[in-house]
Design a protein around this motif. Structure first.
Motif, mmCIF file in Angstrom:
data_model
loop_
_atom_site.group_PDB
_atom_site.id
_atom_site.type_symbol
_atom_site.label_atom_id
_atom_site.label_comp_id
_atom_site.label_asym_id
_atom_site.label_seq_id
_atom_site.Cartn_x
_atom_site.Cartn_y
_atom_site.Cartn_z
ATOM 1 N N GLU A 19 0.878 -1.225 0.122
ATOM 2 C CA GLU A 19 0.060 0.010 -0.190
ATOM 3 C C GLU A 19 0.877 1.188 0.044
ATOM 4 O OE1 GLU A 19 -0.016 -2.207 2.496
ATOM 5 O OE2 GLU A 19 -1.920 -2.932 2.452
ATOM 6 N N PHE A 63 1.596 6.734 -6.838
ATOM 7 C CA PHE A 63 0.322 7.164 -7.284
ATOM 8 C C PHE A 63 0.884 8.856 -6.980
ATOM 9 C CE2 PHE A 63 -2.095 3.661 -7.440
ATOM 10 C CZ PHE A 63 -2.527 3.470 -8.802
ATOM 11 N N ASP A 78 -8.572 18.526 -19.120
ATOM 12 C CA ASP A 78 -8.615 17.272 -19.203
ATOM 13 C C ASP A 78 -7.264 16.466 -18.939
ATOM 14 O OD1 ASP A 78 -10.961 18.083 -20.692
ATOM 15 O OD2 ASP A 78 -10.775 16.872 -22.587
ATOM 16 N N ALA A 110 -6.728 16.566 -15.243
ATOM 17 C CA ALA A 110 -7.646 15.724 -14.513
ATOM 18 C C ALA A 110 -6.991 14.486 -14.481
ATOM 19 C CB ALA A 110 -8.720 15.468 -15.393
ATOM 20 N N TYR A 111 -6.008 14.138 -15.191
ATOM 21 C CA TYR A 111 -5.110 12.962 -14.794
ATOM 22 C C TYR A 111 -4.592 13.183 -13.736
ATOM 23 C CZ TYR A 111 -6.574 10.580 -19.185
ATOM 24 O OH TYR A 111 -7.503 10.072 -20.013
ATOM 25 N N LEU A 138 -5.217 14.923 -11.128
ATOM 26 C CA LEU A 138 -6.053 14.785 -9.884
ATOM 27 C C LEU A 138 -6.426 13.493 -9.547
ATOM 28 C CD1 LEU A 138 -7.636 16.516 -7.761
ATOM 29 C CD2 LEU A 138 -9.439 16.766 -9.591
ATOM 30 N N THR A 139 -6.622 12.649 -10.864
ATOM 31 C CA THR A 139 -6.955 11.306 -10.552
ATOM 32 C C THR A 139 -5.747 10.546 -9.832
ATOM 33 O OG1 THR A 139 -8.082 11.081 -12.701
ATOM 34 C CG2 THR A 139 -7.601 9.027 -11.941
ATOM 35 N N MET A 140 -4.707 10.748 -10.103
ATOM 36 C CA MET A 140 -3.490 10.388 -9.330
ATOM 37 C C MET A 140 -3.567 10.653 -8.021
ATOM 38 S SD MET A 140 -2.026 8.420 -11.668
ATOM 39 C CE MET A 140 -2.557 7.898 -12.974
ATOM 40 N N LEU A 148 -6.227 11.566 -6.302
ATOM 41 C CA LEU A 148 -7.363 10.815 -5.779
ATOM 42 C C LEU A 148 -6.991 9.619 -5.237
ATOM 43 C CD1 LEU A 148 -10.347 11.982 -7.598
ATOM 44 C CD2 LEU A 148 -10.077 12.280 -5.254
ATOM 45 N N LEU A 149 -6.477 8.714 -6.306
ATOM 46 C CA LEU A 149 -6.103 7.323 -6.037
ATOM 47 C C LEU A 149 -5.141 6.991 -4.820
ATOM 48 C CD1 LEU A 149 -5.607 5.966 -9.551
ATOM 49 C CD2 LEU A 149 -7.495 5.109 -7.857
ATOM 50 N N LEU A 181 -6.968 7.938 -1.790
ATOM 51 C CA LEU A 181 -7.881 6.826 -1.354
ATOM 52 C C LEU A 181 -7.113 5.522 -0.688
ATOM 53 C CD1 LEU A 181 -10.920 6.822 -2.098
ATOM 54 C CD2 LEU A 181 -10.337 5.180 -3.972
ATOM 55 N N GLY A 237 -7.545 4.127 3.093
ATOM 56 C CA GLY A 237 -7.834 2.911 3.161
ATOM 57 C C GLY A 237 -6.724 2.173 4.101
ATOM 58 N N LEU A 263 -7.626 3.163 7.648
ATOM 59 C CA LEU A 263 -8.853 2.450 8.017
ATOM 60 C C LEU A 263 -8.407 0.963 8.455
ATOM 61 C CD1 LEU A 263 -11.792 3.502 5.773
ATOM 62 C CD2 LEU A 263 -11.151 4.066 8.335
#
Lengths: 317, 216
Positions: free
Chosen positions: A175, A182, A294, A297-298, A300-302, A304-305, A308, A312, A315
């Motif tokens: 992890e 990421f 656009d 956004a990639y 931002l996706t990295m 976010l991942l 996340l 996790g 948790l």
């Protein structure tokens, strides 16, 4: 006076020359790669240093409209960048200098951008104001991506203190490696936007009307331009160094690295990113301005991942 | 807690579905779908060794031939034939759809937690997360796309998610059923491909949002 550790002296001895040589080498390698791929000989590797020497010998032409903001910005930015180069963990062998916070570093970067914008508006040149407006738009878009990537790293280390976050012992397991990978991708993509490099902006076109960073520094000349050019190269090196450190932290899950290897890797990683960016810039085209979100956004996706996975992990454990 | 090869492969497949939602280029989408299916066949192959079920090897081979190579090539052929190469997306812009998919992946993690546990090989939260995430990403793809071809791709991603769920969460289906499902998917794609041709011929576009307008 405190007794100096000989180890610390060695660190300074490697660090100070690399502060001058590495930015020139990164920019030189990038330009050389592009030139060779386009069948040109290209400028020498250390062209930036020659340019700096030439520019600092030249006189300055200043507009009547400018105020103290424009005159002081170049020096202010460079001093903030030198501060960043001391507190950011962009090289493994960087001398340890007290503590610093992730968000502090992020907002010093933002402050540099802010003063560049202000100077561009102050120069009263319409092109510079165009560039400033574009830079402001980009910075709004890219900030969440950078923030999420850094926040994921902070959650992973359970601390926002840079020396703790970038500690090699602090992370283990798949992890953590995934978070580093990421977040590294997120920071890499956002640094391309931050430095206004290729998919966002082409720094070598001849039309200032369409550029971002180059449009902002149009009015600068002489020593001011020298400081700004060196500052931009240093900013690029620091950001690439941060990315390299992120990717280096992916390895401990697979193999343990010795200190010598880490030092070597943090150098080679920066140069590798410079060369691959050169190749990428030859192969790709500049995006249309409205397509830029656009691309961001990639990033931002990295981010976010990464965050996340960090949540996790928090948790589960 | 460490992830093994199957879990890494299935999560990589789920990530490729997320990237598909962000890309507007149809050829990129098709290439990513091919990669994703190839990863699933890799998961099937490695599960064959772990569960000592030799028929999984044949299923993996059939997936590579039919779903990872055949269907993408067919879709690419249709794409070239019709001359459409990008999908502008509908109400939700593709970048936002991608962010939605990332959040849905987080949601599918929680859904996977509430599944009953089992000692079956490959039955783990990571695989279940990847499978549910694939399903939801496919759903987002189908909902946010404008071009009929993208709808087919979205349907195929959903099918991949269902396949991964069945593969890892149950003790697997017999060879005949697997082959039947594969054949069904192949025929489904063929028929919808032909339908796309028909739509193109009678409407001169393949925009599904405008199909509600009646014409003579």
């Amino acid at each position: 006076m405190k007794e100096l550790d000989p180890n610390e002296i060695y660190r300074w001895l490697i660090f100070l020359p690399s502060l001058l040589i590495l930015p020139a080498l990164v920019l030189g390698l990038l330009r050389k790669t592009k030139a060779r791929l386009q069948n040109r000989i290209g400028a020498p590797l250390f062209q930036l240093l020659f340019d700096l020497k030439k520019l600092s010998g030249k006189g300055e032409t200043l507009s009547d409209a400018i105020s103290w903001i424009f005159r002081s910005t170049a020096a202010l930015n460079l001093s903030m960048l030198l501060l960043l180069s001391l507190v950011c963990p962009w090289l493994v062998f960087k001398p340890a200098l007290g503590t610093s916070d992730l968000f502090y570093v992020m907002y010093v970067f933002a402050a540099i951008r802010f003063f560049t914008l202000l100077a561009a508006l102050d120069s009263a040149s319409p092109f510079a104001a165009f560039g400033a407006s574009r830079e402001a738009t980009l910075s709004i878009l890219v900030e969440p991506a950078l923030m999420l990537s850094f926040a994921a790293l902070a959650v992973n280390a359970k601390s926002s203190e840079l020396s703790r976050v970038f500690e090699f012992a602090a992370n283990s397991g798949v992890e953590a490696s995934a978070i580093w990978a990421f977040a590294g991708m997120g920071i890499l993509l956002s640094s391309l936007v931050e430095l206004s490099r290729m998919p966002i902006d082409d720094p070598t076109t001849h039309l200032e009307l369409t550029m971002v960073h180059e449009a902002m520094i149009l009015e600068a000349s002489g020593r001011t331009l020298a400081l700004l050019e060196y500052g931009q190269a240093l900013r690029m090196t620091i950001l690439f160094g941060l990315v390299t450190q992120c990717f280096m932290h992916v390895f401990p899950a697979v193999i343990a690295l010795s200190l010598g290897l880490k030092v070597l890797l943090s150098f080679l990683g920066i140069l590798f990113i410079a060369i691959s960016l050169g190749i990428f810039e030859v192969l790709s085209v500049k995006l249309r301005w409205r397509r830029n979100p656009d691309f961001i956004a990639y990033a931002l996706t990295m981010g976010l991942l990464a965050s996340l996975i960090a949540v996790g992990k928090g948790l589960l454990s | 807690m460490n992830l093994d090869l199957i879990e890494l492969v299935s999560i990589a497949a789920a990530l490729s579905a997320i990237l598909m939602a962000g890309s507007t280029h149809l050829s990129m989408n098709i290439a990513l779908y091919s990669l994703q299916t190839f990863l699933l066949s890799l998961a099937t192959y490695s599960l064959a060794g772990l569960r000592a079920e030799s028929h999984f090897i044949w299923v993996a081979l059939a997936i590579v031939v039919l779903k990872a190579l055949g269907i993408p090539l067919f879709l690419h052929w249709i794409m070239v034939k019709i001359g459409v190469n990008s999908d502008p997306g509908t109400t939700l812009a593709p970048p936002l759809a991608m962010h939605c998919c990332v959040l849905l992946m987080g949601l599918s993690y929680f859904l996977a937690q509430s599944l009953p546990s089992s000692s079956l090989e490959g039955h783990s939260w990571a695989n279940a997360t990847a499978a549910i995430s694939l399903l939801l990403s496919g759903l987002i793809l189908m909902l946010t796309r404008r071009i009929a071809l993208s709808q087919i791709i979205g349907f195929l991603v959903i099918e991949n998610g269902i396949y991964l769920f069945a593969l890892t969460q149950t003790s697997g289906m017999p060879l005949v059923v697997e082959m039947g499902v594969l054949l069904d998917v192949l025929v489904g794609v063929m028929i919808s491909g032909l339908l796309v041709f028909r739509i193109q011929r009678s409407f001169e576009h393949i925009d599904v949002t405008q199909l509600t307008e009646l014409r003579d």
